[in-house]
Design a protein around this motif. Structure first.
Motif, mmCIF file in Angstrom:
data_model
loop_
_atom_site.group_PDB
_atom_site.id
_atom_site.type_symbol
_atom_site.label_atom_id
_atom_site.label_comp_id
_atom_site.label_asym_id
_atom_site.label_seq_id
_atom_site.Cartn_x
_atom_site.Cartn_y
_atom_site.Cartn_z
ATOM 1 N N GLU A 60 1.236 -0.901 0.241
ATOM 2 C CA GLU A 60 -0.223 -0.212 -0.038
ATOM 3 C C GLU A 60 0.607 1.325 0.546
ATOM 4 O O GLU A 60 0.864 2.767 -0.393
ATOM 5 C CB GLU A 60 -1.075 -0.462 1.278
ATOM 6 C CG GLU A 60 -2.024 -1.307 1.079
ATOM 7 C CD GLU A 60 -3.229 -1.474 1.856
ATOM 8 O OE1 GLU A 60 -2.487 -1.016 3.792
ATOM 9 O OE2 GLU A 60 -4.114 -2.364 1.453
ATOM 10 N N TRP A 61 2.185 1.083 1.015
ATOM 11 C CA TRP A 61 2.812 2.095 0.719
ATOM 12 C C TRP A 61 3.543 2.576 -0.916
ATOM 13 O O TRP A 61 3.463 3.627 -1.358
ATOM 14 C CB TRP A 61 4.457 2.162 1.416
ATOM 15 C CG TRP A 61 4.950 2.921 0.825
ATOM 16 C CD1 TRP A 61 5.632 4.255 1.943
ATOM 17 C CD2 TRP A 61 5.884 2.520 0.104
ATOM 18 N NE1 TRP A 61 7.165 4.374 1.339
ATOM 19 C CE2 TRP A 61 7.733 3.625 0.689
ATOM 20 C CE3 TRP A 61 6.983 1.895 -0.683
ATOM 21 C CZ2 TRP A 61 8.522 3.209 0.144
ATOM 22 C CZ3 TRP A 61 8.624 1.332 -1.261
ATOM 23 C CH2 TRP A 61 9.002 2.340 -0.880
ATOM 24 N N ALA A 62 3.483 1.434 -1.704
ATOM 25 C CA ALA A 62 4.186 1.221 -2.887
ATOM 26 C C ALA A 62 3.487 1.702 -3.225
ATOM 27 O O ALA A 62 2.282 1.912 -3.924
ATOM 28 C CB ALA A 62 4.433 0.174 -3.618
ATOM 29 N N ASP A 86 -3.432 -4.211 -10.410
ATOM 30 C CA ASP A 86 -3.220 -5.331 -11.263
ATOM 31 C C ASP A 86 -1.761 -4.402 -12.672
ATOM 32 O O ASP A 86 -0.755 -4.852 -12.534
ATOM 33 C CB ASP A 86 -3.726 -5.768 -12.399
ATOM 34 C CG ASP A 86 -4.092 -7.342 -11.827
ATOM 35 O OD1 ASP A 86 -3.984 -7.260 -10.059
ATOM 36 O OD2 ASP A 86 -5.196 -8.238 -12.115
ATOM 37 N N GLU A 87 -2.398 -3.592 -13.104
ATOM 38 C CA GLU A 87 -1.228 -2.595 -13.439
ATOM 39 C C GLU A 87 0.036 -2.062 -13.168
ATOM 40 O O GLU A 87 1.116 -1.304 -13.854
ATOM 41 C CB GLU A 87 -2.030 -1.770 -14.618
ATOM 42 C CG GLU A 87 -2.335 -0.522 -13.546
ATOM 43 C CD GLU A 87 -3.913 -0.329 -13.246
ATOM 44 O OE1 GLU A 87 -4.518 0.232 -12.434
ATOM 45 O OE2 GLU A 87 -4.424 -1.618 -13.123
ATOM 46 N N ARG A 88 -0.239 -1.960 -11.921
ATOM 47 C CA ARG A 88 1.101 -1.984 -11.262
ATOM 48 C C ARG A 88 1.914 -3.194 -10.371
ATOM 49 O O ARG A 88 2.962 -2.643 -9.442
ATOM 50 C CB ARG A 88 0.773 -0.738 -10.199
ATOM 51 C CG ARG A 88 0.011 0.623 -10.335
ATOM 52 C CD ARG A 88 0.184 1.835 -9.463
ATOM 53 N NE ARG A 88 -0.490 2.848 -10.338
ATOM 54 C CZ ARG A 88 0.061 4.126 -10.363
ATOM 55 N NH1 ARG A 88 2.037 4.247 -10.100
ATOM 56 N NH2 ARG A 88 0.091 4.940 -10.445
ATOM 57 N N LEU A 89 1.778 -3.767 -11.136
ATOM 58 C CA LEU A 89 2.191 -4.590 -11.001
ATOM 59 C C LEU A 89 3.060 -5.923 -11.946
ATOM 60 O O LEU A 89 2.732 -6.718 -12.285
ATOM 61 C CB LEU A 89 1.817 -6.311 -10.376
ATOM 62 C CG LEU A 89 0.869 -6.296 -8.788
ATOM 63 C CD1 LEU A 89 -0.274 -7.555 -8.591
ATOM 64 C CD2 LEU A 89 1.733 -5.942 -7.535
ATOM 65 N N VAL A 90 4.585 -5.096 -11.783
ATOM 66 C CA VAL A 90 4.757 -5.120 -12.981
ATOM 67 C C VAL A 90 6.030 -6.444 -12.526
ATOM 68 O O VAL A 90 6.418 -6.732 -11.911
ATOM 69 C CB VAL A 90 6.704 -4.339 -12.975
ATOM 70 C CG1 VAL A 90 7.254 -4.431 -14.125
ATOM 71 C CG2 VAL A 90 6.062 -2.946 -13.733
ATOM 72 N N TRP A 115 12.790 0.619 -18.426
ATOM 73 C CA TRP A 115 11.894 0.386 -19.817
ATOM 74 C C TRP A 115 10.261 -0.014 -19.193
ATOM 75 O O TRP A 115 9.604 0.729 -19.768
ATOM 76 C CB TRP A 115 12.662 -0.822 -20.632
ATOM 77 C CG TRP A 115 12.014 -1.387 -21.796
ATOM 78 C CD1 TRP A 115 11.478 -0.137 -22.814
ATOM 79 C CD2 TRP A 115 11.226 -2.061 -22.192
ATOM 80 N NE1 TRP A 115 10.322 -0.758 -23.308
ATOM 81 C CE2 TRP A 115 10.385 -1.546 -22.760
ATOM 82 C CE3 TRP A 115 11.305 -3.611 -20.827
ATOM 83 C CZ2 TRP A 115 9.725 -3.109 -23.611
ATOM 84 C CZ3 TRP A 115 10.444 -4.693 -21.540
ATOM 85 C CH2 TRP A 115 9.632 -4.512 -22.456
ATOM 86 N N ARG A 116 10.875 -0.786 -17.965
ATOM 87 C CA ARG A 116 9.365 -1.372 -17.410
ATOM 88 C C ARG A 116 9.080 -0.425 -16.824
ATOM 89 O O ARG A 116 7.440 -0.145 -16.872
ATOM 90 C CB ARG A 116 9.262 -2.888 -16.947
ATOM 91 C CG ARG A 116 10.085 -4.012 -17.928
ATOM 92 C CD ARG A 116 8.917 -4.358 -18.840
ATOM 93 N NE ARG A 116 7.254 -4.421 -18.012
ATOM 94 C CZ ARG A 116 6.903 -5.119 -18.152
ATOM 95 N NH1 ARG A 116 7.236 -6.101 -18.253
ATOM 96 N NH2 ARG A 116 5.584 -5.182 -16.953
ATOM 97 N N LEU A 117 9.371 0.260 -16.224
ATOM 98 C CA LEU A 117 8.915 1.368 -15.801
ATOM 99 C C LEU A 117 8.602 2.889 -16.258
ATOM 100 O O LEU A 117 7.539 3.980 -15.885
ATOM 101 C CB LEU A 117 9.435 1.887 -13.771
ATOM 102 C CG LEU A 117 9.662 0.948 -12.938
ATOM 103 C CD1 LEU A 117 10.548 1.114 -11.809
ATOM 104 C CD2 LEU A 117 7.679 -0.157 -12.923
ATOM 105 N N ASP A 118 8.625 2.936 -17.149
ATOM 106 C CA ASP A 118 8.310 4.386 -18.356
ATOM 107 C C ASP A 118 7.525 4.749 -18.088
ATOM 108 O O ASP A 118 6.647 3.777 -18.235
ATOM 109 C CB ASP A 118 9.322 4.113 -19.344
ATOM 110 C CG ASP A 118 9.601 5.604 -20.336
ATOM 111 O OD1 ASP A 118 9.073 6.673 -19.695
ATOM 112 O OD2 ASP A 118 8.458 5.084 -20.996
#
Length: 126
Positions: A60-62, A86-90, A115-118
């Motif tokens: 929840e912090w992340a 879900d879209e914030r689980l890479v 690249w994945r967090l762009d």
């Protein structure tokens, strides 16, 4: 400080790196990205006996959880449903074949993570 939107200033992007034991891959990622401008990072493991076990509070912090393997993402979805969308689980797809700070692992993380967090920004609801 991270910036996004129409000149709006917000807090740093909070990233938690996740593997199983929190001994090799995720602590390496934490060390590699600890000084990334505009990011606040930590790491955790999905196993109960991990050095730092993942928790609902941590998720929840992340703003985003960067999982080394699909199975780590699946654990987060099952055990901590709703803590992060879900879209914030890479998922990076990095197998447990590396030692802590292994040069090949560092190079892989440096290539994949930005690249994945762009385009990922801090959550407005957090």
């Amino acid at each position: 400080m991270a910036y996004y939107g129409a000149g709006t200033v917000t807090r740093p992007l909070r990233v938690v790196f996740v593997c199983a034991q929190n001994k090799l891959r995720s602590p390496t990622a934490e060390a590699v990205f600890r000084t990334m401008d505009g990011w606040e990072v930590t790491s955790a493991g999905t196993n109960r006996d991990a050095i730092t076990p993942v928790s609902r509070d941590l998720l929840e912090w992340a703003d985003v959880a960067v999982c080394m393997e699909k199975r780590h993402r699946d654990v987060l979805r099952q055990q901590f449903r709703g803590a992060l969308p879900d879209e914030r689980l890479v998922t990076l797809g990095i197998p447990d074949d590396y030692e802590f700070m292994d040069a090949a692992l560092v190079a892989l993380l440096e290539r994949l993570v930005p690249w994945r967090l762009d385009g990922v920004t801090p959550r407005m609801d957090a």
